[in-house]
Design a protein around this motif. Structure first.
Motif, PDB file in Angstrom:
ATOM      1  N   VAL A  35      35.348  31.262  35.277  1.00 48.34           N
ATOM      2  CA  VAL A  35      36.554  32.086  35.154  1.00 48.34           C
ATOM      3  C   VAL A  35      36.187  33.513  34.756  1.00 48.34           C
ATOM      4  O   VAL A  35      36.712  34.496  35.310  1.00 48.34           O
ATOM      5  N   PHE A  36      35.250  33.641  33.814  1.00 47.70           N
ATOM      6  CA  PHE A  36      34.859  34.964  33.332  1.00 47.70           C
ATOM      7  C   PHE A  36      34.186  35.787  34.430  1.00 47.70           C
ATOM      8  O   PHE A  36      34.533  36.955  34.659  1.00 47.70           O
ATOM      9  N   PHE A  37      33.211  35.201  35.123  1.00 43.58           N
ATOM     10  CA  PHE A  37      32.480  35.959  36.146  1.00 43.58           C
ATOM     11  C   PHE A  37      33.351  36.243  37.373  1.00 43.58           C
ATOM     12  O   PHE A  37      33.143  37.240  38.071  1.00 43.58           O
ATOM     13  N   THR A  38      34.333  35.386  37.624  1.00 49.00           N
ATOM     14  CA  THR A  38      35.300  35.698  38.686  1.00 49.00           C
ATOM     15  C   THR A  38      36.097  36.942  38.319  1.00 49.00           C
ATOM     16  O   THR A  38      36.372  37.805  39.173  1.00 49.00           O
ATOM     17  N   ALA A  39      36.455  37.073  37.054  1.00 47.74           N
ATOM     18  CA  ALA A  39      37.184  38.261  36.599  1.00 47.74           C
ATOM     19  C   ALA A  39      36.304  39.507  36.705  1.00 47.74           C
ATOM     20  O   ALA A  39      36.794  40.592  37.046  1.00 47.74           O
ATOM     21  N   ILE A  40      34.990  39.360  36.426  1.00 44.64           N
ATOM     22  CA  ILE A  40      34.059  40.497  36.578  1.00 44.64           C
ATOM     23  C   ILE A  40      34.020  40.957  38.031  1.00 44.64           C
ATOM     24  O   ILE A  40      34.097  42.161  38.335  1.00 44.64           O
ATOM     25  N   MET A  41      33.905  39.994  38.952  1.00 42.75           N
ATOM     26  CA  MET A  41      33.889  40.334  40.380  1.00 42.75           C
ATOM     27  C   MET A  41      35.209  40.984  40.795  1.00 42.75           C
ATOM     28  O   MET A  41      35.230  41.920  41.601  1.00 42.75           O
ATOM     29  N   ALA A  42      36.319  40.500  40.234  1.00 45.40           N
ATOM     30  CA  ALA A  42      37.622  41.091  40.546  1.00 45.40           C
ATOM     31  C   ALA A  42      37.704  42.527  40.043  1.00 45.40           C
ATOM     32  O   ALA A  42      38.288  43.402  40.703  1.00 45.40           O
ATOM     33  N   THR A  43      37.098  42.793  38.876  1.00 47.66           N
ATOM     34  CA  THR A  43      37.085  44.158  38.335  1.00 47.66           C
ATOM     35  C   THR A  43      36.308  45.097  39.254  1.00 47.66           C
ATOM     36  O   THR A  43      36.764  46.207  39.562  1.00 47.66           O
ATOM     37  N   ILE A  44      35.136  44.641  39.708  1.00 46.53           N
ATOM     38  CA  ILE A  44      34.318  45.468  40.606  1.00 46.53           C
ATOM     39  C   ILE A  44      35.052  45.721  41.921  1.00 46.53           C
ATOM     40  O   ILE A  44      35.119  46.850  42.419  1.00 46.53           O
ATOM     41  N   ALA A  45      35.618  44.635  42.485  1.00 44.35           N
ATOM     42  CA  ALA A  45      36.322  44.766  43.766  1.00 44.35           C
ATOM     43  C   ALA A  45      37.543  45.666  43.635  1.00 44.35           C
ATOM     44  O   ALA A  45      37.799  46.525  44.492  1.00 44.35           O
ATOM     45  N   ASN A  56      38.782  58.991  42.457  1.00 46.47           N
ATOM     46  CA  ASN A  56      38.520  59.361  41.066  1.00 46.47           C
ATOM     47  C   ASN A  56      37.897  58.158  40.359  1.00 46.47           C
ATOM     48  O   ASN A  56      38.560  57.127  40.185  1.00 46.47           O
ATOM     49  N   PRO A  57      36.631  58.241  39.943  1.00 39.14           N
ATOM     50  CA  PRO A  57      35.973  57.054  39.374  1.00 39.14           C
ATOM     51  C   PRO A  57      36.616  56.577  38.072  1.00 39.14           C
ATOM     52  O   PRO A  57      36.702  55.371  37.838  1.00 39.14           O
ATOM     53  N   TYR A  58      37.080  57.484  37.233  1.00 40.14           N
ATOM     54  CA  TYR A  58      37.648  57.080  35.945  1.00 40.14           C
ATOM     55  C   TYR A  58      38.973  56.345  36.133  1.00 40.14           C
ATOM     56  O   TYR A  58      39.208  55.285  35.528  1.00 40.14           O
ATOM     57  N   THR A  59      39.830  56.886  36.981  1.00 39.30           N
ATOM     58  CA  THR A  59      41.098  56.210  37.266  1.00 39.30           C
ATOM     59  C   THR A  59      40.848  54.858  37.919  1.00 39.30           C
ATOM     60  O   THR A  59      41.496  53.859  37.578  1.00 39.30           O
ATOM     61  N   SER A  60      39.892  54.814  38.852  1.00 46.51           N
ATOM     62  CA  SER A  60      39.594  53.570  39.564  1.00 46.51           C
ATOM     63  C   SER A  60      39.058  52.509  38.607  1.00 46.51           C
ATOM     64  O   SER A  60      39.478  51.346  38.667  1.00 46.51           O
ATOM     65  N   ILE A  61      38.152  52.899  37.703  1.00 44.43           N
ATOM     66  CA  ILE A  61      37.589  51.929  36.752  1.00 44.43           C
ATOM     67  C   ILE A  61      38.661  51.439  35.789  1.00 44.43           C
ATOM     68  O   ILE A  61      38.735  50.240  35.468  1.00 44.43           O
ATOM     69  N   PHE A  62      39.531  52.353  35.339  1.00 42.64           N
ATOM     70  CA  PHE A  62      40.586  51.966  34.395  1.00 42.64           C
ATOM     71  C   PHE A  62      41.506  50.908  35.006  1.00 42.64           C
ATOM     72  O   PHE A  62      41.728  49.834  34.424  1.00 42.64           O
ATOM     73  N   PHE A  63      42.031  51.195  36.199  1.00 43.07           N
ATOM     74  CA  PHE A  63      42.932  50.225  36.837  1.00 43.07           C
ATOM     75  C   PHE A  63      42.170  48.995  37.331  1.00 43.07           C
ATOM     76  O   PHE A  63      42.748  47.909  37.422  1.00 43.07           O
ATOM     77  N   GLY A  64      40.865  49.160  37.648  1.00 43.99           N
ATOM     78  CA  GLY A  64      40.063  48.004  38.032  1.00 43.99           C
ATOM     79  C   GLY A  64      39.911  47.025  36.876  1.00 43.99           C
ATOM     80  O   GLY A  64      39.943  45.799  37.070  1.00 43.99           O
ATOM     81  N   LEU A  69      41.435  41.913  34.246  1.00 40.44           N
ATOM     82  CA  LEU A  69      42.085  41.164  33.163  1.00 40.44           C
ATOM     83  C   LEU A  69      43.241  40.315  33.691  1.00 40.44           C
ATOM     84  O   LEU A  69      43.469  39.183  33.223  1.00 40.44           O
ATOM     85  N   LEU A  70      43.967  40.855  34.668  1.00 41.86           N
ATOM     86  CA  LEU A  70      45.055  40.086  35.270  1.00 41.86           C
ATOM     87  C   LEU A  70      44.517  38.840  35.968  1.00 41.86           C
ATOM     88  O   LEU A  70      45.057  37.734  35.794  1.00 41.86           O
ATOM     89  N   ILE A  71      43.447  38.993  36.752  1.00 41.57           N
ATOM     90  CA  ILE A  71      42.840  37.853  37.435  1.00 41.57           C
ATOM     91  C   ILE A  71      42.289  36.852  36.410  1.00 41.57           C
ATOM     92  O   ILE A  71      42.429  35.630  36.571  1.00 41.57           O
ATOM     93  N   PHE A  72      41.674  37.366  35.340  1.00 44.10           N
ATOM     94  CA  PHE A  72      41.153  36.490  34.281  1.00 44.10           C
ATOM     95  C   PHE A  72      42.275  35.660  33.669  1.00 44.10           C
ATOM     96  O   PHE A  72      42.133  34.441  33.483  1.00 44.10           O
ATOM     97  N   ASN A  73      43.394  36.308  33.387  1.00 44.56           N
ATOM     98  CA  ASN A  73      44.510  35.597  32.776  1.00 44.56           C
ATOM     99  C   ASN A  73      45.085  34.543  33.728  1.00 44.56           C
ATOM    100  O   ASN A  73      45.410  33.420  33.309  1.00 44.56           O
ATOM    101  N   LEU A  74      45.184  34.896  35.016  1.00 40.75           N
ATOM    102  CA  LEU A  74      45.702  33.933  35.995  1.00 40.75           C
ATOM    103  C   LEU A  74      44.766  32.730  36.135  1.00 40.75           C
ATOM    104  O   LEU A  74      45.216  31.577  36.145  1.00 40.75           O
ATOM    105  N   ASP A  75      43.464  32.990  36.255  1.00 41.34           N
ATOM    106  CA  ASP A  75      42.508  31.893  36.395  1.00 41.34           C
ATOM    107  C   ASP A  75      42.522  30.988  35.159  1.00 41.34           C
ATOM    108  O   ASP A  75      42.480  29.757  35.263  1.00 41.34           O
ATOM    109  N   ARG A  76      42.561  31.604  34.006  1.00 42.57           N
ATOM    110  CA  ARG A  76      42.576  30.824  32.761  1.00 42.57           C
ATOM    111  C   ARG A  76      43.837  29.969  32.677  1.00 42.57           C
ATOM    112  O   ARG A  76      43.797  28.803  32.264  1.00 42.57           O
TER     113      ARG A  76
END
Length: 366
Positions: A35-45, A56-64, A69-76
């Motif tokens: 579940v955790f590593f799936t959330a990491i992959m979702a953040t990168i994607a 904009n890298p900062y905006t993209s990383i923030f919303f990523g 976190l949303l994917i992590f919460n759903l998977d959990r």
């Protein structure tokens, strides 16, 4: 510490899992790690997909990160809400909505990474499309200016034709008076006689008209050529203004469309990979036998359910007993003479008051 973190990711009850065997704990540690590593992959994607939108890298990383976190919460939530029971078919039916949600999440996660993996091929497709769009754009713009340019060119040709016609006419007059002077035509008398002078005057007049026509038409031709140059300049300026729009045709939707034009098999296997990663915690719970944690969780839930049912039944019995007691009390009171006489007296007094009030109203009206 890491083990506890992955147990939290798996959505288990920490108090219950602490009292279970290491094998049972390791099973849920593996589920939590997935579940955790799936959330990491979702953040990168998600960060990459948003970077293609915002640049904009900062905006993209923030919303990523928010997306991860949303994917992590759903998977959990999906993993934590699957309950083990004695029927595998019932477990699958229970998990089917969650499997469908996992498939949707896998699609959302895999697509941005596919865009990154096949970035060079997508850029080639976009370059081809941009070149075609540039040609189409120039053609469309030219259609706006070409009719006017063609019209002016035809007017220039008319002016040039007028000059050429006048030159031909003047040359003919020149040939006529020269032939008269040489005795080849006309009177066929050698020398410059009256006829020669007459023809020479006609030629000179025509030559003057030709010179005047050349001057006038040349000015008009220059003006029209200037107008054509202005139209061509405007055409190029319009092309220059619209070209950045074509150059910027590399947003998220354009890249997804370009990806769909590539061979589907590599993208499909990448999707299957993320689908396997995303659904692995669910299928791990489905195919695993009912373990110690599941029995303890079932025992805890059953105990709470039994206690609640007991409380409900107790309240229902108390309510029924209270109803029966009240019914018996009022049955006994109904037969007492004292209560009957008191209510009879009160009713008599009330009727007297009503009669007096009615009498006073009638008296005022009369």
């Amino acid at each position: 510490m890491l083990k506890k973190f992955f147990l939290i990711c798996s959505g288990v009850d920490l108090k219950l899992i602490d009292n279970c065997a290491n094998g049972e704990q390791n099973k849920y540690v593996g589920i939590g790690a997935t579940v955790f590593f799936t959330a990491i992959m979702a953040t990168i994607a998600g960060s990459y997909a948003l970077f293609t939108v915002f640049d904009n890298p900062y905006t993209s990383i923030f919303f990523g990160i928010i997306w991860g976190l949303l994917i992590f919460n759903l998977d959990r939530f999906i993993v934590a809400t699957i309950k083990k029971n004695d029927s595998k078919w019932k477990e699958f039916l229970q998990a089917s909505p969650r499997i469908l949600l996992a498939i949707i999440i896998a699609v959302v996660i895999s697509k941005p990474l596919e865009l990154k993996i096949f970035e060079k091929e997508i850029n080639q497709v976009l370059l081809t499309e941009k070149n075609q769009m540039t040609l189409d754009n120039k053609t469309q713009i030219a259609q706006q200016f070409t009719p006017e340019i063609a019209k002016i060119n035809s007017e220039i040709e008319v002016l040039k034709t007028e000059i050429a016609t006048k030159e031909t006419e003047t040359d003919a007059l020149y040939e006529t008076y020269i032939a008269e002077a040489e005795g080849r035509k006309g009177t066929k008398l050698l020398g410059k006689g009256p006829v020669y002078k007459e023809k020479r005057e006609k030629h000179d007049a025509a030559l003057a008209e030709l010179n005047q026509l050349k001057t006038t038409n040349t000015d008009k031709i220059n003006q029209k050529e200037t107008a054509i140059a202005s139209l061509i300049e405007n055409q190029k300026l319009t092309e220059t203004k619209t070209q950045p729009i074509i150059n910027n045709f590399d947003g998220l939707m354009a890249r997804v469309t370009a990806l769909n034009k590539l061979p589907w098999l590599p993208s499909f296997f990448i999707f299957l990979l993320f689908l396997a990663i995303e659904t692995s915690p669910i299928f791990a719970k489905l195919i695993s036998p009912k373990g110690e944690y599941d029995f303890k969780l079932q025992d805890q839930e059953t105990a709470i359910k039994t206690w609640v049912q007991q409380q409900v039944n107790q309240r229902e019995e108390m309510l029924q007993a209270d109803i029966d007691i009240n019914k018996k009390v009022y049955e006994d009171i109904k037969n007492e003479e004292e209560i009957y006489a008191y209510k009879q007296k009160m009713a008599r007094d009330l009727l007297k008051l009503q009669a007096d009030s009615f009498y006073k109203k009638q008296q005022k009206m009369l």
